[in-house]
Motif scaffolding. Sequence first.
Motif, mmCIF file in Angstrom:
data_model
loop_
_atom_site.group_PDB
_atom_site.id
_atom_site.type_symbol
_atom_site.label_atom_id
_atom_site.label_comp_id
_atom_site.label_asym_id
_atom_site.label_seq_id
_atom_site.Cartn_x
_atom_site.Cartn_y
_atom_site.Cartn_z
ATOM 1 N N GLY A 118 0.816 -1.216 0.000
ATOM 2 C CA GLY A 118 0.000 0.000 0.000
ATOM 3 C C GLY A 118 0.847 1.261 0.000
ATOM 4 N N VAL A 119 1.916 1.275 0.797
ATOM 5 C CA VAL A 119 2.817 2.429 0.815
ATOM 6 C C VAL A 119 3.493 2.604 -0.544
ATOM 7 C CG1 VAL A 119 4.911 3.365 1.852
ATOM 8 C CG2 VAL A 119 3.176 2.310 3.300
ATOM 9 N N ALA A 120 3.891 1.479 -1.171
ATOM 10 C CA ALA A 120 4.531 1.560 -2.489
ATOM 11 C C ALA A 120 3.570 2.108 -3.543
ATOM 12 C CB ALA A 120 5.045 0.181 -2.893
ATOM 13 N N ILE A 121 2.302 1.675 -3.486
ATOM 14 C CA ILE A 121 1.315 2.189 -4.447
ATOM 15 C C ILE A 121 1.077 3.679 -4.223
ATOM 16 C CG2 ILE A 121 -1.118 2.054 -5.090
ATOM 17 C CD1 ILE A 121 -0.987 -0.946 -4.589
ATOM 18 N N ALA A 122 0.977 4.092 -2.960
ATOM 19 C CA ALA A 122 0.773 5.512 -2.665
ATOM 20 C C ALA A 122 1.953 6.345 -3.144
ATOM 21 C CB ALA A 122 0.564 5.703 -1.164
ATOM 22 N N ALA A 123 3.174 5.831 -2.973
ATOM 23 C CA ALA A 123 4.351 6.576 -3.428
ATOM 24 C C ALA A 123 4.465 6.562 -4.950
ATOM 25 C CB ALA A 123 5.611 5.990 -2.800
ATOM 26 N N LEU A 124 4.059 5.465 -5.591
ATOM 27 C CA LEU A 124 4.177 5.366 -7.045
ATOM 28 C C LEU A 124 3.219 6.305 -7.749
ATOM 29 C CD1 LEU A 124 5.441 3.885 -9.479
ATOM 30 C CD2 LEU A 124 3.640 2.172 -9.263
ATOM 31 N N PHE A 125 1.991 6.370 -7.270
ATOM 32 C CA PHE A 125 0.988 7.220 -7.913
ATOM 33 C C PHE A 125 0.918 8.615 -7.305
ATOM 34 C CE2 PHE A 125 -0.440 2.910 -8.857
ATOM 35 C CZ PHE A 125 -0.694 3.005 -10.217
ATOM 36 N N GLN A 126 1.840 8.924 -6.369
ATOM 37 C CA GLN A 126 1.922 10.254 -5.754
ATOM 38 C C GLN A 126 0.580 10.679 -5.162
ATOM 39 O OE1 GLN A 126 3.573 12.904 -8.653
ATOM 40 N NE2 GLN A 126 5.578 11.899 -8.672
ATOM 41 N N VAL A 134 -4.848 5.938 4.007
ATOM 42 C CA VAL A 134 -6.015 5.058 3.820
ATOM 43 C C VAL A 134 -5.635 3.849 2.970
ATOM 44 C CG1 VAL A 134 -8.327 4.903 2.831
ATOM 45 C CG2 VAL A 134 -7.661 6.935 4.133
ATOM 46 N N VAL A 135 -4.862 4.081 1.895
ATOM 47 C CA VAL A 135 -4.439 2.971 1.029
ATOM 48 C C VAL A 135 -3.541 2.003 1.788
ATOM 49 C CG1 VAL A 135 -3.103 2.392 -1.028
ATOM 50 C CG2 VAL A 135 -4.711 4.300 -1.081
ATOM 51 N N ALA A 136 -2.608 2.543 2.591
ATOM 52 C CA ALA A 136 -1.720 1.678 3.371
ATOM 53 C C ALA A 136 -2.499 0.855 4.390
ATOM 54 C CB ALA A 136 -0.652 2.521 4.066
ATOM 55 N N LEU A 137 -3.460 1.478 5.073
ATOM 56 C CA LEU A 137 -4.276 0.738 6.036
ATOM 57 C C LEU A 137 -5.147 -0.308 5.340
ATOM 58 C CD1 LEU A 137 -5.385 3.569 8.494
ATOM 59 C CD2 LEU A 137 -3.670 1.789 8.866
ATOM 60 N N ALA A 138 -5.638 0.037 4.143
ATOM 61 C CA ALA A 138 -6.424 -0.940 3.386
ATOM 62 C C ALA A 138 -5.568 -2.146 3.004
ATOM 63 C CB ALA A 138 -7.005 -0.287 2.131
#
Length: 309
Positions: A118-126, A134-138
């Motif tokens: 989730g952290v990687a996706i949040a960092a990739l899509f800025q 929220v994405v990391a917790l999901a």
Amino acid sequence: MVALLVLGVVLLLGALLLLSLALRTDEESAGVNRSLAVLETMGQAPKELRAELDLPFADRVIAPLRARALTVGRRISGSDAGERLRRRLDAAGNPPGWTVDRMVSGKVLFGVLGLILGVAIAALFQIGPLTGVVVALAGLLVGFFGPDLYLYQRTYDRNERLQRDLPDAIDLLTISVEAGLGFDAAVQQVAVKTHGPLADEFTRMLREMQLGQGRSEALRGLAERCTVDDVRAFVSAMVQADGFGIPIAQVLRIQAGEMRIKRRQRAETRAQQVPVKITVPLIFFILPCLFVVVMGPALLHSMDSFSRR
């Protein structure tokens, strides 16, 4: 006199020189021995290191991570989590390689993996900070409860198979008992002639009886492992027949008739649900296609006529 004195001094110096050479030789030999010992030790150390490196990746990396995850999982789980997981594994048919410890450690490992993903996706899509949290917790929740969802699906599919195979198994039991076999021999025939979760449960029940457990206790254990109402009703009828001395063949005949009636009722219920379930795809997928096919040519002809005018 002077010559004797000079000779004595020369001999003394020669003795001191020989003594110093001998001491130096001993020191050099000791130093060489120490160097050889160090080299031998250095030559042996890589063997131990190579022995550790020769271990499989699962033993070197995954096993320690699993042990730490198991410790963390036991701390965050309740005191009765192990017993609940054991019952759920029994209801799912005890999938190969699935144990309570692996379930607990797997939930923690997959939770951490989902958090990292989730952290990687949040960092990739800025993504923004709040949305990223929220994405990391999901990802954490999906990874942590993913094994539970998989186990629930396995349990659901197994219960469906048990409910579908039970009427045929009871019919085979009835035929075997009426042919002259005892109840245990009839159950063994069902376990040998059929395949699936019900046959596995019958095989386990027979093994428990061979180990010295009573028939009623083995049947109750079967009911505890299976969460299907029909199986529990069948087990309850068999336990009562065994306790009161009622003929098994008569009870099995009644159970077979009831199971056939229930199977027909379930089929009728599902048939009545079809019109309701087909409404949504009919409205959103089928009718628009029909409107395009029927109204499309007329609309194109009308547009062509208006354009000519």
